[in-house]
Design a protein around this motif. Structure first.
Motif, PDB file in Angstrom:
ATOM      1  N   ALA A 117       0.832  -1.199   0.000  1.00 49.75           N
ATOM      2  CA  ALA A 117       0.000   0.000   0.000  1.00 49.75           C
ATOM      3  C   ALA A 117       0.873   1.258   0.000  1.00 49.75           C
ATOM      4  O   ALA A 117       1.994   1.225   0.504  1.00 49.75           O
ATOM      5  N   PRO A 118       0.338   2.336  -0.561  1.00 52.35           N
ATOM      6  CA  PRO A 118      -0.982   2.443  -1.187  1.00 52.35           C
ATOM      7  C   PRO A 118      -0.975   1.872  -2.607  1.00 52.35           C
ATOM      8  O   PRO A 118       0.056   1.812  -3.259  1.00 52.35           O
ATOM      9  N   PHE A 119      -2.168   1.467  -3.042  1.00 48.19           N
ATOM     10  CA  PHE A 119      -2.350   0.916  -4.381  1.00 48.19           C
ATOM     11  C   PHE A 119      -3.016   1.970  -5.256  1.00 48.19           C
ATOM     12  O   PHE A 119      -3.880   2.711  -4.789  1.00 48.19           O
ATOM     13  N   THR A 120      -2.625   1.997  -6.513  1.00 45.50           N
ATOM     14  CA  THR A 120      -3.262   2.912  -7.456  1.00 45.50           C
ATOM     15  C   THR A 120      -3.883   2.097  -8.585  1.00 45.50           C
ATOM     16  O   THR A 120      -3.371   1.048  -8.971  1.00 45.50           O
ATOM     17  N   VAL A 121      -5.004   2.581  -9.077  1.00 42.48           N
ATOM     18  CA  VAL A 121      -5.722   1.905 -10.150  1.00 42.48           C
ATOM     19  C   VAL A 121      -5.075   2.278 -11.479  1.00 42.48           C
ATOM     20  O   VAL A 121      -4.868   3.457 -11.770  1.00 42.48           O
ATOM     21  N   ARG A 122      -4.763   1.269 -12.271  1.00 40.47           N
ATOM     22  CA  ARG A 122      -4.192   1.451 -13.602  1.00 40.47           C
ATOM     23  C   ARG A 122      -5.316   1.702 -14.607  1.00 40.47           C
ATOM     24  O   ARG A 122      -6.472   1.398 -14.337  1.00 40.47           O
ATOM     25  N   SER A 123      -4.974   2.175 -15.771  1.00 38.00           N
ATOM     26  CA  SER A 123      -5.983   2.440 -16.805  1.00 38.00           C
ATOM     27  C   SER A 123      -6.692   1.167 -17.258  1.00 38.00           C
ATOM     28  O   SER A 123      -7.829   1.216 -17.722  1.00 38.00           O
TER      29      SER A 123
END
Length: 150
Positions: free
Chosen positions: A32-38
């Motif tokens: 973490a933190p996680f980010t959303v990919r396209s």
């Protein structure tokens, strides 16, 4: 509406290696933190990709939205090494079509995420929901967990 005849009253999923890859412990040094990919997958803090396996995105969306599953309990039984990371992933992974706004966490009515034998997890799901063990389907990628609850 009642659950369609012949369908299980509860569908219980493991997380690591069953819904997504890699396992949370494989992300140590990142996480973490996680980010959303396209593409809808996630990147951890070190840029490692976390992705949903197979048809998980569609399956969970169906369990959440299809009227034939109304009344069924969808649950998690996981002894992941990083429960906070798993919770974040469940909040961030979108299920269904792109832009649905529905996330894994939205599909779950019961969560058992802690270190324990899967027997304990499933018994807790049964106790919390009133669904008998014989009315559940449990999905896990680790054979020993399936044998423990058989």
């Amino acid at each position: 509406m009642m659950l369609a005849e012949g369908l299980p009253k509860a569908v219980v999923f493991d997380l690591d290696g069953c819904l997504w890859f890699p396992d949370m412990y494989m992300l140590w040094g990142g996480g973490a933190p996680f980010t959303v990919r396209s593409d809808g997958d996630l990147d951890d803090s070190s840029g490692r990709r976390v992705y949903l396996l197979g048809c998980v995105r569609d399956l969970l969306f169906e369990l959440k939205t299809d009227p034939k599953w109304e009344g069924a309990v969808v649950a998690v039984a996981s002894c992941t090494d990083e429960p906070d990371w798993a919770q974040e992933c469940m909040r961030r992974f979108e299920i269904g079509p792109v832009g649905s706004g529905v996330h894994i966490k939205d599909a779950m009515q019961n969560e058992q995420i802690y270190k324990a034998n899967k027997k304990r997890h499933l018994q807790a799901v049964a106790d919390d929901t009133g669904v008998a063990l014989e009315d559940m389907v449990f999905l896990d990628n680790e054979r020993h967990n399936c044998l423990d609850v058989a």
